[in-house]
Design an enzyme around this catalytic site. Structure first.
Site, mmCIF file in Angstrom:
data_model
loop_
_atom_site.group_PDB
_atom_site.id
_atom_site.type_symbol
_atom_site.label_atom_id
_atom_site.label_comp_id
_atom_site.label_asym_id
_atom_site.label_seq_id
_atom_site.Cartn_x
_atom_site.Cartn_y
_atom_site.Cartn_z
ATOM 1 N N GLU A 40 -53.028 35.204 -23.909
ATOM 2 C CA GLU A 40 -52.436 36.313 -24.401
ATOM 3 C C GLU A 40 -51.134 36.180 -25.187
ATOM 4 O OE1 GLU A 40 -54.368 36.829 -20.250
ATOM 5 O OE2 GLU A 40 -53.151 35.442 -21.151
ATOM 6 N N PHE A 49 -51.915 41.866 -5.308
ATOM 7 C CA PHE A 49 -52.492 40.689 -6.353
ATOM 8 C C PHE A 49 -52.438 40.949 -7.906
ATOM 9 C CE2 PHE A 49 -56.177 38.783 -8.502
ATOM 10 C CZ PHE A 49 -55.777 37.482 -8.617
ATOM 11 N N GLN A 50 -51.794 40.068 -8.655
ATOM 12 C CA GLN A 50 -51.475 40.107 -9.747
ATOM 13 C C GLN A 50 -50.632 41.413 -10.315
ATOM 14 O OE1 GLN A 50 -55.280 39.655 -12.004
ATOM 15 N NE2 GLN A 50 -54.813 37.482 -12.197
ATOM 16 N N LYS A 91 -54.364 51.165 -13.031
ATOM 17 C CA LYS A 91 -55.841 51.068 -13.043
ATOM 18 C C LYS A 91 -56.365 52.229 -12.578
ATOM 19 C CE LYS A 91 -59.873 47.960 -11.827
ATOM 20 N NZ LYS A 91 -60.243 46.778 -11.085
ATOM 21 N N MET A 104 -37.265 18.558 -36.517
ATOM 22 C CA MET A 104 -36.053 19.548 -36.630
ATOM 23 C C MET A 104 -34.927 18.856 -35.595
ATOM 24 S SD MET A 104 -34.072 20.931 -38.837
ATOM 25 C CE MET A 104 -35.010 22.374 -39.689
#
Length: 561
Positions: free
Chosen positions: A51, A113-114, A163, A476
């Site tokens: 993602e 959940f999630q 959802k 760097m």
């Protein structure tokens, strides 16, 4: 014509209405209705490996095209994986619409959940975010997200869609006009003259009276599409032009008035000009700490004229005597109409002297130098490629030694300094601009962070070139340890732990390693002629440094090299 559609179908209808050509994303349980609707949709979907890669790809697409980048991810970890990409876009004013799935409305707040409060998490790093509470709200929430993302000073907008709302049904007329889609004014206004008449008058007088003007331009010029106005303005008043990192490309890098970057890794002549100027004309730039360094010693003799669409930037970092709030393209056009042309002056001659005495330079010889690689890349592409970068030494070498003559051809994480940004951004840029050759310049440390996006490159045969400047170190950070921390190299030596050519081969992407300068042209030409993706690994010394550099706390004219 009215038809009954699901929330997911309505979402895609509105995305199409807003001109969305590509969606970058990754499916999951909380966005299954959207991905089911995508099955029958003509909007192209690019499945990334992660993602974060999707968000960087949408960002690169937006920077390369000027359009709004679109991301769709699932809830929970899918949403939190976008946070670095959102923050990157926020810091650099990049228009994104990030659509996250959320657990069903009755489950919100129950540690389902999630489930995660992604609007709360991203509140400080979005221009606007919201959760959709009903299907009736959905069409205009999405329209408003696009409007906010691209209006005024652009930025990322996040829309969280539960959802159950994706699955709900309602009558929808795609031809009906949207209602209630509005935002507060940002930038251009009908009262422009009333708001800015004094500032415009002061600016005109200051420019005409100035003996040593310098233009300092930033990413706002690119966003506004004001590069032609900037060129005409600089040529009319004969002012040298220095750029921020985000401004590269908004003024031709091969123009006689071009000074290069200003600030920590700017050219000596750019920093000298800023330090001796009597008028700094800042256009679409924000005076970041990387530009100003020690604020008390920055442009000590100059009046500051600052033009920006974000009123909050005026006087935020540097005291501004002449602030003008508005769209830089519009303001430059107004100034151009009222200014008299100025002749070349003693100031211009002084600038030319500094440019001859203090050019960008590097050691030459038998060793493979990254600066040489970038110079040859510029020559072989004739400066026509889009260059994306990771962050660190690779980024600054690409900024210094490749000349950018067109806007939106240098794409890099400026404000946040996101390692792992470049490859995802290159994917989005190449898909958005298939007419251009896109090359991602990376260090080995940055490249390893998101090298999994080679899977995306291979899956869609995206014909970008991945150029890895491999110094087997976090270059760097190591450089700072060398210069400022008594050469105590703590956790910055990486060693030959990855064979990048074999890694490319695992994705069936051809690759070549460069070890000597005489190989550079041959390998670069081979990659440029190849019709698909290509990886080049350049083995460089771990102690090659980025110069010039302004030490911490020093004035920008006190550089070391």
């Amino acid at each position: 014509m009215m038809k009954k559609l699901s929330g997911a179908q309505i979402l895609l209808e509105v995305l199409r209405e807003q001109g969305t050509e590509i969606i970058f994303g990754y499916p999951g349980g909380a966005v299954l209705p959207i991905y089911d609707a995508l099955y029958d949709c003509d909007i192209r979907h690019i499945l990334t490996a992660h993602e974060q890669g999707a968000t960087h790809a949408a960002d690169g697409y937006a920077r390369a095209t000027g359009k709004v980048g679109v991301v769709i991810v699932t809830s929970g970890p899918g949403a939190t994986n976008t946070v670095t990409g959102i923050a990157t876009a926020y810091m650099d004013s990049i228009p994104l619409v990030v659509i996250t799935g959320q657990v069903a409305s009755p489950l919100i707040g129950r540690d389902s959940f999630q489930e995660v409060d992604i609007t709360g998490i991203t509140h400080p790093i979005t221009k606007h975010n919201t959760i959709v509470r009903s299907i009736e709200q959905l069409p205009n929430v999405i329209r408003q997200a696009f409007l906010i993302a691209r209006s005024g000073r652009p930025g990322p907008v996040l829309v969280d869609i539960p959802k159950d709302i994706q699955a709900a049904m309602m009558e929808y007329d795609s031809q009906s006009e949207s209602d209630g889609v509005s935002i507060d004014r940002i930038g251009k206004t009908d009262s422009f003259w009333t708001d800015n008449v004094q500032g415009i008058a002061m600016a005109l007088q200051a420019i005409q009276n100035s003996k040593a003007p310098v233009i300092y331009a930033g990413g706002g010029v690119q966003i506004s599409g004001a590069h032609q106005e900037l060129l005409a303005f600089a040529e009319k008043i004969k002012a040298p032009v220095c750029l921020s990192l985000m401004g590269l490309g908004c003024f031709p890098g091969d123009h006689p008035l071009f000074l290069g970057m200003v600030g920590m890794h700017g050219t000596r002549y750019s920093n000298y000009a800023m330090s001796e100027s009597d008028l700094v004309i800042a256009i679409g730039a924000r005076f970041s700490d990387r530009v100003t360094s020690c604020v008390e010693h920055f442009a000590p003799h100059a009046t500051i004229l600052h033009i920006d669409i974000d009123e909050a930037e005026l006087g935020k970092n540097i005291t501004t005597q002449i602030p003008i709030h508005g769209d830089v393209k519009e303001i430059l056009s107004i100034l151009m109409q009222k200014l008299e042309e100025k002749p070349y002056s003693v100031w211009n001659e002084k600038i030319e002297h500094w440019k001859k005495v203090h050019p960008l330079r590097y050691q030459t010889g038998d060793a493979l130098h990254p600066q040489y690689i970038l110079e040859r890349l510029y020559a072989l592409t004739e400066g026509k490629a889009i260059i994306t970068t990771e962050v660190g030494q690779n980024q600054i070498w690409a900024a210094q030694f490749y000349k950018y003559t067109q806007p939106r051809t240098f794409i890099s994480s400026g404000g946040l300094g996101t390692m792992g940004y470049g490859l995802g951004a290159a994917i989005g840029a190449q898909l958005g601009r298939p007419d251009k050759q896109v090359i991602n310049v990376a260090g080995d440390g940055s490249f390893k962070m998101n090298s999994t996006e080679l899977a995306t490159v291979a899956k869609y045969q995206i014909p970008l070139i991945q150029l890895v400047l491999n110094n087997h170190a976090l270059g760097m950070v190591r450089q700072w340890q060398n210069l400022f921390y008594n050469k105590r190299y703590s956790s910055t030596t990486l060693g030959p732990d990855v064979d990048f050519i074999k890694l490319a081969d695992a994705y069936d992407i051809p690759g070549t390693r460069i070890d000597h300068p005489f190989q550079v042209d041959e390998v670069l030409q081979k990659a440029l002629l190849h019709k698909g993706p290509y990886l080049i690994e350049c083995d460089i010394d771990k102690d090659v440094k980025v110069f010039p550099i302004v030490p911490p706390g020093a004035a920008i004219r006190d550089m070391i090299d």
